[in-house]
Design a protein around this motif. Structure first.
Motif, PDB file in Angstrom:
ATOM      1  N   GLY A  12      32.720  30.899   4.868  1.00 27.65           N
ATOM      2  CA  GLY A  12      31.290  30.629   4.841  1.00 27.65           C
ATOM      3  C   GLY A  12      30.908  29.768   3.649  1.00 27.65           C
ATOM      4  O   GLY A  12      31.758  29.335   2.870  1.00 27.65           O
ATOM      5  N   ALA A  13      29.605  29.517   3.528  1.00 24.56           N
ATOM      6  CA  ALA A  13      29.112  28.640   2.472  1.00 24.56           C
ATOM      7  C   ALA A  13      27.700  29.056   2.094  1.00 24.56           C
ATOM      8  O   ALA A  13      27.008  29.734   2.853  1.00 24.56           O
ATOM      9  N   ALA A  14      27.275  28.629   0.908  1.00 25.70           N
ATOM     10  CA  ALA A  14      25.926  28.934   0.438  1.00 25.70           C
ATOM     11  C   ALA A  14      25.353  27.710  -0.259  1.00 25.70           C
ATOM     12  O   ALA A  14      26.082  26.905  -0.832  1.00 25.70           O
ATOM     13  N   VAL A  15      24.029  27.592  -0.196  1.00 25.42           N
ATOM     14  CA  VAL A  15      23.324  26.507  -0.875  1.00 25.42           C
ATOM     15  C   VAL A  15      21.950  27.005  -1.288  1.00 25.42           C
ATOM     16  O   VAL A  15      21.315  27.791  -0.569  1.00 25.42           O
ATOM     17  N   ALA A  16      21.496  26.594  -2.449  1.00 28.89           N
ATOM     18  CA  ALA A  16      20.143  26.909  -2.908  1.00 28.89           C
ATOM     19  C   ALA A  16      19.201  25.843  -2.371  1.00 28.89           C
ATOM     20  O   ALA A  16      19.476  24.650  -2.481  1.00 28.89           O
ATOM     21  N   LEU A  17      18.102  26.290  -1.775  1.00 30.08           N
ATOM     22  CA  LEU A  17      17.114  25.373  -1.213  1.00 30.08           C
ATOM     23  C   LEU A  17      15.735  25.734  -1.744  1.00 30.08           C
ATOM     24  O   LEU A  17      15.401  26.914  -1.866  1.00 30.08           O
ATOM     25  N   ASP A  18      14.935  24.700  -2.029  1.00 34.41           N
ATOM     26  CA  ASP A  18      13.556  24.991  -2.411  1.00 34.41           C
ATOM     27  C   ASP A  18      12.675  24.966  -1.159  1.00 34.41           C
ATOM     28  O   ASP A  18      13.151  24.659  -0.058  1.00 34.41           O
ATOM     29  N   GLU A  19      11.401  25.291  -1.333  1.00 34.73           N
ATOM     30  CA  GLU A  19      10.503  25.399  -0.182  1.00 34.73           C
ATOM     31  C   GLU A  19      10.406  24.095   0.607  1.00 34.73           C
ATOM     32  O   GLU A  19      10.347  24.104   1.830  1.00 34.73           O
ATOM     33  N   VAL A  20      10.364  22.973  -0.099  1.00 30.29           N
ATOM     34  CA  VAL A  20      10.244  21.675   0.571  1.00 30.29           C
ATOM     35  C   VAL A  20      11.500  21.382   1.384  1.00 30.29           C
ATOM     36  O   VAL A  20      11.421  20.956   2.541  1.00 30.29           O
ATOM     37  N   GLU A  21      12.663  21.638   0.801  1.00 30.10           N
ATOM     38  CA  GLU A  21      13.921  21.414   1.520  1.00 30.10           C
ATOM     39  C   GLU A  21      14.023  22.304   2.755  1.00 30.10           C
ATOM     40  O   GLU A  21      14.456  21.845   3.821  1.00 30.10           O
ATOM     41  N   SER A  23      11.534  23.506   4.480  1.00 25.90           N
ATOM     42  CA  SER A  23      10.576  22.983   5.460  1.00 25.90           C
ATOM     43  C   SER A  23      11.108  21.733   6.157  1.00 25.90           C
ATOM     44  O   SER A  23      10.999  21.589   7.373  1.00 25.90           O
ATOM     45  N   ILE A  24      11.719  20.838   5.390  1.00 27.17           N
ATOM     46  CA  ILE A  24      12.258  19.596   5.957  1.00 27.17           C
ATOM     47  C   ILE A  24      13.400  19.903   6.925  1.00 27.17           C
ATOM     48  O   ILE A  24      13.443  19.375   8.038  1.00 27.17           O
ATOM     49  N   LEU A  25      14.326  20.759   6.510  1.00 31.92           N
ATOM     50  CA  LEU A  25      15.464  21.095   7.376  1.00 31.92           C
ATOM     51  C   LEU A  25      15.002  21.725   8.681  1.00 31.92           C
ATOM     52  O   LEU A  25      15.488  21.378   9.758  1.00 31.92           O
ATOM     53  N   VAL A 114      17.800  26.528  12.775  1.00 24.01           N
ATOM     54  CA  VAL A 114      16.459  27.121  12.779  1.00 24.01           C
ATOM     55  C   VAL A 114      16.538  28.624  12.527  1.00 24.01           C
ATOM     56  O   VAL A 114      15.793  29.168  11.696  1.00 24.01           O
ATOM     57  N   ARG A 115      17.446  29.292  13.205  1.00 20.57           N
ATOM     58  CA  ARG A 115      17.560  30.750  13.041  1.00 20.57           C
ATOM     59  C   ARG A 115      17.994  31.138  11.627  1.00 20.57           C
ATOM     60  O   ARG A 115      17.481  32.099  11.050  1.00 20.57           O
ATOM     61  N   MET A 180      15.596   8.602   2.477  1.00 19.57           N
ATOM     62  CA  MET A 180      15.899   9.678   1.536  1.00 19.57           C
ATOM     63  C   MET A 180      16.450  10.906   2.278  1.00 19.57           C
ATOM     64  O   MET A 180      17.402  11.543   1.821  1.00 19.57           O
ATOM     65  N   ALA A 181      15.866  11.231   3.434  1.00 19.82           N
ATOM     66  CA  ALA A 181      16.368  12.354   4.232  1.00 19.82           C
ATOM     67  C   ALA A 181      17.788  12.068   4.718  1.00 19.82           C
ATOM     68  O   ALA A 181      18.657  12.950   4.689  1.00 19.82           O
ATOM     69  N   TYR A 182      18.030  10.843   5.144  1.00 19.61           N
ATOM     70  CA  TYR A 182      19.356  10.432   5.621  1.00 19.61           C
ATOM     71  C   TYR A 182      20.409  10.628   4.523  1.00 19.61           C
ATOM     72  O   TYR A 182      21.490  11.187   4.763  1.00 19.61           O
ATOM     73  N   LEU A 183      20.093  10.185   3.315  1.00 21.86           N
ATOM     74  CA  LEU A 183      21.027  10.308   2.197  1.00 21.86           C
ATOM     75  C   LEU A 183      21.228  11.770   1.794  1.00 21.86           C
ATOM     76  O   LEU A 183      22.353  12.214   1.533  1.00 21.86           O
ATOM     77  N   TRP A 184      20.143  12.534   1.765  1.00 24.45           N
ATOM     78  CA  TRP A 184      20.213  13.947   1.387  1.00 24.45           C
ATOM     79  C   TRP A 184      21.044  14.731   2.402  1.00 24.45           C
ATOM     80  O   TRP A 184      21.908  15.532   2.029  1.00 24.45           O
ATOM     81  N   LEU A 185      20.806  14.497   3.693  1.00 20.97           N
ATOM     82  CA  LEU A 185      21.588  15.173   4.731  1.00 20.97           C
ATOM     83  C   LEU A 185      23.061  14.809   4.619  1.00 20.97           C
ATOM     84  O   LEU A 185      23.941  15.645   4.851  1.00 20.97           O
ATOM     85  N   GLY A 186      23.343  13.562   4.251  1.00 22.91           N
ATOM     86  CA  GLY A 186      24.731  13.133   4.060  1.00 22.91           C
ATOM     87  C   GLY A 186      25.400  13.890   2.926  1.00 22.91           C
ATOM     88  O   GLY A 186      26.564  14.299   3.034  1.00 22.91           O
TER      89      GLY A 186
END
Length: 198
Positions: A12-21, A23-25, A114-115, A180-186
């Motif tokens: 498995g894996a983990a990542v820290a995300l803020d509220e904006v991230e 929402s975007i995802l 989403v889930r 910016m979304a394209y680069l971040w998702l990459g």
């Protein structure tokens, strides 16, 4: 951990995300689901063997992003494609028996995103730690790839754009948020791949 996936003990894996991230995802995953379209729900008494051999579309999608997500299996450069009717027939036949399953898999990947996001619990200060199982990591990898392909198609990104003008757009350009979304998702995709490597 901010901004990058890290491997978890036992898979498995983990990542820290803020509220904006977060929402975007979620928004991007929902848009991907809308683009792919709903699946056909089999009736409860449907024959599973018949469903296995159900035919799908034989023509490629007209939307360029969908055509990128569901490409022809057999193709030649555009200049030669019109001359080869046999290749078009092979592609149509392949598409007819594979696209429904491919759409279902892509839907499952986006739904997993989403889930997982909906199941997040706050980690304080407007963020959360997203923890994925090994199976969820594979769904996320598929969804991140599909999102990048879709955004890249909308931006008309080509292999030659690695250091092109697209990445140096002024802030006033309306395409800048998508770039910016394209680069971040990459970057997310790359770090998630690293967690899956032995």
């Amino acid at each position: 951990m901010a901004g990058r996936f890290e491997a978890l003990p036992g898979g498995g894996a983990a990542v820290a995300l803020d509220e904006v991230e977060i929402s975007i995802l979620r928004s991007l995953a929902v848009q991907l689901l809308e683009l792919i379209g709903p699946g056909d729900e089999p009736a409860e008494d449907a024959d599973p063997l018949a469903a296995l051999f159900a035919e799908g579309p034989s023509e490629p999608p007209s939307d360029p992003a969908l055509a990128r997500l569901f490409p022809d299996a057999y193709s030649k450069p555009e200049t030669e494609q019109a001359e080869d009717e046999e290749l078009r027939e092979f592609s149509a036949e392949f598409r007819r028996f594979t696209e429904n399953d491919l759409r279902a898999r892509k839907r499952d990947d986006a739904l997993a995103v989403v889930r997982n996001i909906d199941a997040l619990t706050a980690a304080g200060e407007g963020g959360a730690i997203l923890k994925l199982t090994a199976e969820d990591s594979l769904h996320w990898l598929g969804a991140l790839n599909d999102l990048r392909l879709t955004i890249g198609t909308r931006l008309e990104v080509t292999d030659d754009d690695e250091t092109g003008d697209l990445y140096r757009l002024p802030d006033s350009d309306p395409r800048k948020p998508m770039v910016m979304a394209y680069l971040w998702l990459g970057a997310l995709q790359e770090t998630l791949v690293e967690t899956l490597m032995p």
